[in-house]
Design a protein around this motif. Structure first.
Motif, PDB file in Angstrom:
ATOM      1  N   LEU A  11     -33.123  13.474 -42.426  1.00 41.92           N
ATOM      2  CA  LEU A  11     -34.164  13.881 -41.494  1.00 41.92           C
ATOM      3  C   LEU A  11     -33.542  14.714 -40.384  1.00 41.92           C
ATOM      4  CD1 LEU A  11     -37.221  13.388 -40.788  1.00 41.92           C
ATOM      5  CD2 LEU A  11     -36.364  11.711 -39.154  1.00 41.92           C
ATOM      6  N   ALA A  12     -34.118  15.861 -40.120  1.00 40.32           N
ATOM      7  CA  ALA A  12     -33.681  16.707 -39.013  1.00 40.32           C
ATOM      8  C   ALA A  12     -34.838  16.825 -38.029  1.00 40.32           C
ATOM      9  CB  ALA A  12     -33.290  18.087 -39.522  1.00 40.32           C
ATOM     10  N   VAL A  18     -42.284  25.365 -26.280  1.00 36.24           N
ATOM     11  CA  VAL A  18     -42.982  26.544 -26.777  1.00 36.24           C
ATOM     12  C   VAL A  18     -44.341  26.664 -26.090  1.00 36.24           C
ATOM     13  CG1 VAL A  18     -43.939  27.647 -28.838  1.00 36.24           C
ATOM     14  CG2 VAL A  18     -41.883  26.255 -29.037  1.00 36.24           C
ATOM     15  N   ASP A  19     -44.605  27.804 -25.512  1.00 35.08           N
ATOM     16  CA  ASP A  19     -45.930  28.102 -24.941  1.00 35.08           C
ATOM     17  C   ASP A  19     -46.532  26.958 -24.120  1.00 35.08           C
ATOM     18  OD1 ASP A  19     -45.920  30.650 -26.077  1.00 35.08           O
ATOM     19  OD2 ASP A  19     -46.812  29.928 -27.936  1.00 35.08           O
ATOM     20  N   GLY A  20     -45.735  26.329 -23.289  1.00 38.29           N
ATOM     21  CA  GLY A  20     -46.262  25.303 -22.408  1.00 38.29           C
ATOM     22  C   GLY A  20     -46.360  23.914 -23.004  1.00 38.29           C
ATOM     23  N   TYR A  21     -45.760  23.675 -24.161  1.00 36.65           N
ATOM     24  CA  TYR A  21     -45.736  22.321 -24.719  1.00 36.65           C
ATOM     25  C   TYR A  21     -44.372  22.025 -25.328  1.00 36.65           C
ATOM     26  CZ  TYR A  21     -46.788  24.682 -29.152  1.00 36.65           C
ATOM     27  OH  TYR A  21     -46.768  25.514 -30.238  1.00 36.65           O
ATOM     28  N   GLU A  22     -44.088  20.738 -25.445  1.00 33.94           N
ATOM     29  CA  GLU A  22     -42.853  20.257 -26.052  1.00 33.94           C
ATOM     30  C   GLU A  22     -43.092  20.140 -27.555  1.00 33.94           C
ATOM     31  OE1 GLU A  22     -38.923  18.940 -25.201  1.00 33.94           O
ATOM     32  OE2 GLU A  22     -40.445  19.633 -23.815  1.00 33.94           O
ATOM     33  N   LEU A  23     -42.196  20.677 -28.357  1.00 31.07           N
ATOM     34  CA  LEU A  23     -42.359  20.684 -29.809  1.00 31.07           C
ATOM     35  C   LEU A  23     -41.224  19.923 -30.470  1.00 31.07           C
ATOM     36  CD1 LEU A  23     -43.793  21.810 -32.373  1.00 31.07           C
ATOM     37  CD2 LEU A  23     -42.261  23.782 -32.206  1.00 31.07           C
ATOM     38  N   LEU A  24     -41.576  18.954 -31.309  1.00 30.60           N
ATOM     39  CA  LEU A  24     -40.613  18.289 -32.178  1.00 30.60           C
ATOM     40  C   LEU A  24     -40.881  18.791 -33.587  1.00 30.60           C
ATOM     41  CD1 LEU A  24     -40.475  14.532 -31.097  1.00 30.60           C
ATOM     42  CD2 LEU A  24     -38.851  16.337 -30.609  1.00 30.60           C
ATOM     43  N   SER A  25     -39.949  19.567 -34.119  1.00 31.39           N
ATOM     44  CA  SER A  25     -40.066  20.068 -35.495  1.00 31.39           C
ATOM     45  C   SER A  25     -39.275  19.131 -36.389  1.00 31.39           C
ATOM     46  CB  SER A  25     -39.507  21.488 -35.600  1.00 31.39           C
ATOM     47  OG  SER A  25     -40.229  22.359 -34.766  1.00 31.39           O
ATOM     48  N   VAL A  26     -39.945  18.545 -37.363  1.00 29.68           N
ATOM     49  CA  VAL A  26     -39.336  17.533 -38.221  1.00 29.68           C
ATOM     50  C   VAL A  26     -39.209  18.089 -39.631  1.00 29.68           C
ATOM     51  CG1 VAL A  26     -39.502  15.141 -38.996  1.00 29.68           C
ATOM     52  CG2 VAL A  26     -40.505  15.802 -36.804  1.00 29.68           C
ATOM     53  N   GLU A  27     -38.050  17.839 -40.253  1.00 27.98           N
ATOM     54  CA  GLU A  27     -37.813  18.328 -41.605  1.00 27.98           C
ATOM     55  C   GLU A  27     -37.085  17.262 -42.406  1.00 27.98           C
ATOM     56  OE1 GLU A  27     -35.306  21.902 -43.815  1.00 27.98           O
ATOM     57  OE2 GLU A  27     -35.816  22.091 -41.697  1.00 27.98           O
ATOM     58  N   GLY A  28     -37.521  17.052 -43.641  1.00 27.17           N
ATOM     59  CA  GLY A  28     -36.862  16.089 -44.528  1.00 27.17           C
ATOM     60  C   GLY A  28     -37.808  14.981 -44.930  1.00 27.17           C
ATOM     61  N   GLU A  29     -37.265  13.766 -45.017  1.00 24.93           N
ATOM     62  CA  GLU A  29     -38.040  12.598 -45.414  1.00 24.93           C
ATOM     63  C   GLU A  29     -38.091  11.613 -44.260  1.00 24.93           C
ATOM     64  OE1 GLU A  29     -36.590  10.971 -49.090  1.00 24.93           O
ATOM     65  OE2 GLU A  29     -36.994  12.823 -50.174  1.00 24.93           O
ATOM     66  N   ASP A  31     -38.860   7.944 -43.588  1.00 25.91           N
ATOM     67  CA  ASP A  31     -39.048   6.658 -44.242  1.00 25.91           C
ATOM     68  C   ASP A  31     -38.272   5.584 -43.490  1.00 25.91           C
ATOM     69  OD1 ASP A  31     -36.394   7.099 -44.973  1.00 25.91           O
ATOM     70  OD2 ASP A  31     -36.897   7.671 -47.021  1.00 25.91           O
ATOM     71  N   ILE A  32     -38.137   4.430 -44.073  1.00 23.49           N
ATOM     72  CA  ILE A  32     -37.483   3.311 -43.396  1.00 23.49           C
ATOM     73  C   ILE A  32     -36.031   3.633 -43.035  1.00 23.49           C
ATOM     74  CG2 ILE A  32     -36.722   2.106 -45.485  1.00 23.49           C
ATOM     75  CD1 ILE A  32     -37.649  -0.510 -43.955  1.00 23.49           C
ATOM     76  N   ALA A  33     -35.377   4.459 -43.809  1.00 22.40           N
ATOM     77  CA  ALA A  33     -33.981   4.801 -43.544  1.00 22.40           C
ATOM     78  C   ALA A  33     -33.826   5.808 -42.415  1.00 22.40           C
ATOM     79  CB  ALA A  33     -33.326   5.342 -44.817  1.00 22.40           C
ATOM     80  N   THR A  34     -34.800   6.687 -42.237  1.00 21.98           N
ATOM     81  CA  THR A  34     -34.685   7.750 -41.235  1.00 21.98           C
ATOM     82  C   THR A  34     -35.560   7.512 -40.002  1.00 21.98           C
ATOM     83  OG1 THR A  34     -36.394   9.070 -42.335  1.00 21.98           O
ATOM     84  CG2 THR A  34     -34.103   9.484 -42.975  1.00 21.98           C
ATOM     85  N   LEU A  53     -46.972  16.996 -25.916  1.00 25.15           N
ATOM     86  CA  LEU A  53     -46.019  16.879 -27.015  1.00 25.15           C
ATOM     87  C   LEU A  53     -46.719  17.139 -28.341  1.00 25.15           C
ATOM     88  CD1 LEU A  53     -43.204  16.059 -28.122  1.00 25.15           C
ATOM     89  CD2 LEU A  53     -44.035  13.694 -28.111  1.00 25.15           C
ATOM     90  N   VAL A  54     -46.143  18.030 -29.148  1.00 15.21           N
ATOM     91  CA  VAL A  54     -46.650  18.329 -30.488  1.00 15.21           C
ATOM     92  C   VAL A  54     -45.554  17.975 -31.483  1.00 15.21           C
ATOM     93  CG1 VAL A  54     -47.418  20.163 -32.048  1.00 15.21           C
ATOM     94  CG2 VAL A  54     -48.135  20.183 -29.651  1.00 15.21           C
ATOM     95  N   VAL A  55     -45.914  17.235 -32.525  1.00 11.61           N
ATOM     96  CA  VAL A  55     -44.975  16.894 -33.588  1.00 11.61           C
ATOM     97  C   VAL A  55     -45.386  17.687 -34.824  1.00 11.61           C
ATOM     98  CG1 VAL A  55     -44.000  15.055 -35.004  1.00 11.61           C
ATOM     99  CG2 VAL A  55     -44.640  14.587 -32.629  1.00 11.61           C
ATOM    100  N   ASP A  56     -44.514  18.601 -35.241  1.00  8.66           N
ATOM    101  CA  ASP A  56     -44.773  19.457 -36.404  1.00  8.66           C
ATOM    102  C   ASP A  56     -44.161  18.814 -37.641  1.00  8.66           C
ATOM    103  OD1 ASP A  56     -45.034  21.420 -38.319  1.00  8.66           O
ATOM    104  OD2 ASP A  56     -43.885  22.939 -37.234  1.00  8.66           O
TER     105      ASP A  56
END
Length: 71
Positions: A11-12, A18-29, A31-34, A53-56
């Motif tokens: 998981l990354a 970005v444009d007045g908000y906090e962005l968390l960009s998530v990539e991968g899987e 699950d319980i391990a990550t 806050l926006v979670v992508d």
């Protein structure tokens, strides 16, 4: 019987503003391990939150019930 190799996608989580908000960009899987890595990133972002806050999750390939409960 031969062994079967299982590829684990880590998981990354990248944080940016970005444009007045906090962005968390998530990539991968997610699950319980990550989940602990994601929880840490969310807690940090929320503790320092001065903007929405926006979670992508666009690049999350798999999420189990642990990931859903976390969000």
């Amino acid at each position: 019987m031969g062994k079967v190799a299982i590829a684990v996608t880590p998981l990354a989580v990248e944080r940016s503003r970005v444009d007045g908000y906090e962005l968390l960009s998530v990539e991968g899987e997610l699950d319980i391990a990550t989940a602990p890595r994601m929880l840490s990133a969310l807690n940090e972002a929320i503790a320092e939150m001065a903007t929405p806050l926006v979670v992508d999750l666009t690049h999350v390939m798999f999420m189990d019930s642990t990931g859903l409960a976390l969000l």
